[in-house]
Design an enzyme around this catalytic site. Structure first.
Site, PDB file in Angstrom:
ATOM      1  N   LYS A 105       5.548  75.160  21.751  1.00 24.20           N
ATOM      2  CA  LYS A 105       4.129  74.918  22.112  1.00 24.20           C
ATOM      3  C   LYS A 105       3.610  73.588  21.584  1.00 24.20           C
ATOM      4  O   LYS A 105       2.815  72.920  22.248  1.00 24.20           O
ATOM      5  CB  LYS A 105       3.220  76.044  21.628  1.00 24.20           C
ATOM      6  CG  LYS A 105       3.283  76.306  20.131  1.00 24.20           C
ATOM      7  CD  LYS A 105       3.733  77.697  19.865  1.00 24.20           C
ATOM      8  CE  LYS A 105       4.167  77.893  18.451  1.00 24.20           C
ATOM      9  NZ  LYS A 105       4.789  79.171  18.221  1.00 24.20           N
ATOM     10  N   GLY A 187       7.362  87.814   6.193  1.00 21.79           N
ATOM     11  CA  GLY A 187       7.911  86.890   7.198  1.00 21.79           C
ATOM     12  C   GLY A 187       6.958  86.612   8.349  1.00 21.79           C
ATOM     13  O   GLY A 187       7.356  86.044   9.362  1.00 21.79           O
ATOM     14  N   LYS A 205      -1.924  76.481  21.997  1.00 21.45           N
ATOM     15  CA  LYS A 205      -1.802  77.486  23.059  1.00 21.45           C
ATOM     16  C   LYS A 205      -3.005  77.436  23.998  1.00 21.45           C
ATOM     17  O   LYS A 205      -2.866  77.646  25.205  1.00 21.45           O
ATOM     18  CB  LYS A 205      -1.638  78.865  22.440  1.00 21.45           C
ATOM     19  CG  LYS A 205      -0.285  78.989  21.743  1.00 21.45           C
ATOM     20  CD  LYS A 205      -0.260  80.100  20.747  1.00 21.45           C
ATOM     21  CE  LYS A 205       1.091  80.220  20.070  1.00 21.45           C
ATOM     22  NZ  LYS A 205       1.061  81.142  18.936  1.00 21.45           N
TER      23      LYS A 205
HETATM   24  N1  LIG Z   1       9.823  82.567  15.877  1.00 20.49           N
HETATM   25  C1  LIG Z   1       8.974  83.027  16.785  1.00 20.49           C
HETATM   26  O1  LIG Z   1       8.556  84.189  16.740  1.00 20.49           O
HETATM   27  C2  LIG Z   1       8.502  82.134  17.895  1.00 20.49           C
HETATM   28  C3  LIG Z   1       7.603  82.622  18.855  1.00 20.49           C
HETATM   29  C4  LIG Z   1       7.209  81.807  19.915  1.00 20.49           C
HETATM   30  C5  LIG Z   1       7.670  80.515  19.980  1.00 20.49           C
HETATM   31  N2  LIG Z   1       8.519  80.035  19.013  1.00 20.49           N
HETATM   32  C6  LIG Z   1       9.002  78.658  19.107  1.00 20.49           C
HETATM   33  O2  LIG Z   1      10.405  78.688  19.278  1.00 20.49           O
HETATM   34  C7  LIG Z   1      10.986  77.540  18.656  1.00 20.49           C
HETATM   35  C8  LIG Z   1      12.057  77.996  17.660  1.00 20.49           C
HETATM   36  O3  LIG Z   1      11.480  78.800  16.660  1.00 20.49           O
HETATM   37  P1  LIG Z   1      12.378  79.631  15.625  1.00 20.49           P
HETATM   38  O4  LIG Z   1      11.437  80.515  14.898  1.00 20.49           O
HETATM   39  O5  LIG Z   1      13.542  80.232  16.311  1.00 20.49           O
HETATM   40  O6  LIG Z   1      12.880  78.449  14.641  1.00 20.49           O
HETATM   41  P2  LIG Z   1      13.950  78.548  13.476  1.00 20.49           P
HETATM   42  O7  LIG Z   1      14.267  79.946  13.145  1.00 20.49           O
HETATM   43  O8  LIG Z   1      13.501  77.631  12.403  1.00 20.49           O
HETATM   44  O9  LIG Z   1      15.276  77.912  14.138  1.00 20.49           O
HETATM   45  C9  LIG Z   1      15.375  76.556  14.477  1.00 20.49           C
HETATM   46  C10 LIG Z   1      16.813  76.276  14.911  1.00 20.49           C
HETATM   47  O10 LIG Z   1      16.850  74.944  15.427  1.00 20.49           O
HETATM   48  C11 LIG Z   1      17.894  74.224  14.799  1.00 20.49           C
HETATM   49  N3  LIG Z   1      17.475  72.838  14.658  1.00 20.49           N
HETATM   50  C12 LIG Z   1      16.371  72.359  14.048  1.00 20.49           C
HETATM   51  N4  LIG Z   1      16.330  71.009  14.117  1.00 20.49           N
HETATM   52  C13 LIG Z   1      17.441  70.642  14.797  1.00 20.49           C
HETATM   53  C14 LIG Z   1      17.957  69.394  15.204  1.00 20.49           C
HETATM   54  N5  LIG Z   1      17.345  68.259  14.919  1.00 20.49           N
HETATM   55  N6  LIG Z   1      19.114  69.394  15.906  1.00 20.49           N
HETATM   56  C15 LIG Z   1      19.761  70.540  16.198  1.00 20.49           C
HETATM   57  N7  LIG Z   1      19.301  71.755  15.854  1.00 20.49           N
HETATM   58  C16 LIG Z   1      18.168  71.813  15.163  1.00 20.49           C
HETATM   59  C17 LIG Z   1      18.121  74.884  13.459  1.00 20.49           C
HETATM   60  O11 LIG Z   1      19.448  74.647  13.060  1.00 20.49           O
HETATM   61  P3  LIG Z   1      19.960  74.977  11.573  1.00 20.49           P
HETATM   62  O12 LIG Z   1      19.819  76.467  11.419  1.00 20.49           O
HETATM   63  O13 LIG Z   1      21.364  74.525  11.569  1.00 20.49           O
HETATM   64  O14 LIG Z   1      19.064  74.219  10.641  1.00 20.49           O
HETATM   65  C18 LIG Z   1      17.837  76.354  13.793  1.00 20.49           C
HETATM   66  O15 LIG Z   1      19.011  76.972  14.262  1.00 20.49           O
HETATM   67  C19 LIG Z   1       9.811  76.767  18.037  1.00 20.49           C
HETATM   68  O16 LIG Z   1       9.382  75.794  18.957  1.00 20.49           O
HETATM   69  C20 LIG Z   1       8.744  77.836  17.864  1.00 20.49           C
HETATM   70  O17 LIG Z   1       7.431  77.295  17.869  1.00 20.49           O
HETATM   71  C21 LIG Z   1       8.948  80.822  17.978  1.00 20.49           C
END
Ligand SMILES: NC(=O)c1ccc[n+]([C@@H]2O[C@H](COP(=O)([O-])OP(=O)(O)OC[C@H]3O[C@@H](n4cnc5c(N)ncnc54)[C@H](OP(=O)(O)O)[C@@H]3O)[C@@H](O)[C@H]2O)c1
Length: 425
Positions: A105, A187, A205
């Site tokens: 977002k 969390g 959003k």
């Molecule tokens: N979590 C939710 O409930 C949720 C809900 C709606 C939307 N979102 C959106 O979804 C996206 C992901 O969220 P998330 O919670 O899944 O994040 P997260 O758990 O922090 O995971 C991020 C992942 O991206 C990888 N990463 C980060 N920087 C990178 C880079 N420069 N090159 C390659 N890989 C990279 C990380 O790798 P490493 O593990 O190796 O560091 C990790 O595997 C975000 O945009 C968030 O706003 C999340």
């Protein structure tokens, strides 16, 4: 059956759930799309950390070119988060003719239009259902099911972290700090919760929801954005005594020829549907001229709910690939809207003031209200421990311009200060 290979950038909360869902639900997806979908390559930062998390045959790498230069990969899911380098990565993927699905977002609110142009130039799809309200399928619903209706308002609880904190403050009578600590423990809040608690995430959003609802881009800099970090337990209890629940709402409304959008704490009547949305859940209320009020409720975050929205985008892109209809834009509605005069933004307000507990102070405040042409319907005064009193007021309807005047007047009076001014729904 024809195969469609997918690249995944990010294997965290959402990425690992996308991998799980694609693997577990492949049969249904095949049935619907006529294509066999599978993840071929995953890009992360730390390869060693993730090597064991993928099924056999899936490559884990830190090298993006493994996806960009692979002609077999047609769809890429970006779930790494952040604006940079995600923007540059998506740009290079689109230029390499990959269709992109993202949950980002922050990026879509700030650079969505720019990326949509690049997608179109390259005849690619760019979809981002998961970027608003995680598991609630709201964007595609606005595009398809509200396609012909004239949307007059979209509002809701679009941040789970703040809704969880406010629910705990209301139910357990915890302070903001206590409730935040609990959210972090479970969390539901990040170690640096600024984006969530200061309303920034909700504002992203609302930018996207407004774009879909009115066809216009509202700049974050033109929105008033207030979070929940200054809400006091006294406000929560006082609102409750008045018959309201405090919620962090994003509101985006057509007023005259313009669109007004704001994020901030709002007093919601206890019998209003939005007052019943608790904990980390989200709800979006869309009002259309023809359909009237509609409410969409569900989990605003979490790996699997968010992955479900990502998968719905992947299925849509796959159908477009099969039909040869890619590159059409997730939302094609474009419209010019004017600015809204603060004089025309009208709400009742909840005002909380601290004033010197001395004769004449209430009279002074009443005179200020009379000067700005406003009045109030309810007032409660309680004595503080020191020489001050806390005065809480629900006003009659007044404009945002009048509220601004009130703030200016009060800033010049050294015996009273405005602690909070929240809209009342
Ligand atoms: N979590 C939710 O409930 C949720 C809900 C709606 C939307 N979102 C959106 O979804 C996206 C992901 O969220 P998330 O919670 O899944 O994040 P997260 O758990 O922090 O995971 C991020 C992942 O991206 C990888 N990463 C980060 N920087 C990178 C880079 N420069 N090159 C390659 N890989 C990279 C990380 O790798 P490493 O593990 O190796 O560091 C990790 O595997 C975000 O945009 C968030 O706003 C999340």
């Amino acid at each position: 059956m024809d195969e469609i290979k997918i690249g995944l950038v990010g294997l965290g909360t959402v990425g690992s759930s996308v991998l799980k869902m694609i693997t577990e639900n492949s049969h249904k997806v095949q049935n619907i799309t006529g294509r066999n979908l599978s993840i071929k390559t995953v890009v992360v930062r730390n390869v060693a950390k993730h090597q064991q998390e993928v099924p056999e045959g899936v490559t884990v790498t830190d090298d993006l070119t493994a996806i960009v230069d692979d002609p077999e990969i047609k769809i890429v899911v970006e779930v790494m988060g952040g604006v940079h380098p995600a923007k540059e990565i998506i740009t290079s993927l689109l230029k390499a003719k990959k269709h992109v699905v993202t949950a980002n977002k922050d990026l879509i609110a700030s650079a969505g239009e720019e990326l949509a142009v690049i997608a179109k130039q390259n005849h690619c799809d760019l979809m981002y259902e998961a970027s608003v309200a995680g598991g609630i399928p709201i964007l595609r619903t606005i595009v398809t099911s509200f396609a012909a209706d004239y949307i007059t308002e979209v509002k809701g609880i679009v941040n789970g972290t703040t809704n969880f904190i406010l629910t705990q403050m209301q139910r357990k009578h915890w302070s903001y700090d206590q409730a935040l600590m609990k959210a972090q423990e479970l969390g539901f809040a990040e170690s640096d919760p600024t984006n969530d608690v200061e309303g920034i995430d909700a504002a992203y959003k609302m930018v996207i929801l407004s774009q879909f609802s009115y066809g216009t881009h509202i700049k974050m800099s033109n929105m008033s954005v207030e979070g929940i970090s200054t809400i006091q337990q006294e406000d929560v209890q006082q609102a409750d005594a008045f018959g309201y629940t405090i919620k962090l709402l994003g509101i985006s409304r057509r007023i005259d020829d313009g669109v007004f959008a704001e994020v901030g704490p709002v007093l919601v009547p206890q019998d209003h549907p939005l007052a019943t949305i608790n904990n980390e859940n989200n709800a979006v209320m869309v009002t259309g001229k023809a359909v009237g009020e509609t409410l969409f409720y569900g989990p605003g975050a979490g790996g699997l709910p968010t992955a479900n929205s990502v998968l719905s985008d992947i299925v849509s892109v796959t159908k477009n690939i099969v039909l040869g209809t890619t590159g059409n834009g997730f939302n094609n509605y474009q419209s010019q809207v004017g600015k809204v005069d603060p004089k025309n933004v009208i709400y009742p307000y909840y005002l909380s003031l601290k004033m010197l507990d001395a004769p004449g102070q209430m009279l002074k405040f009443t005179q200020i209200m009379t000067q700005i042409g406003a009045s109030f319907s309810q007032i409660v005064q309680t004595k503080n421990d020191d020489q001050t009193a806390r005065v809480v007021i629900i006003t009659h309807e007044m404009s945002k311009a009048q509220l601004n005047d009130l703030k200016t007047y009060l800033s010049k009076v050294n015996t009273m200060s405005l602690l909070a001014a929240y809209k009342v729904l």
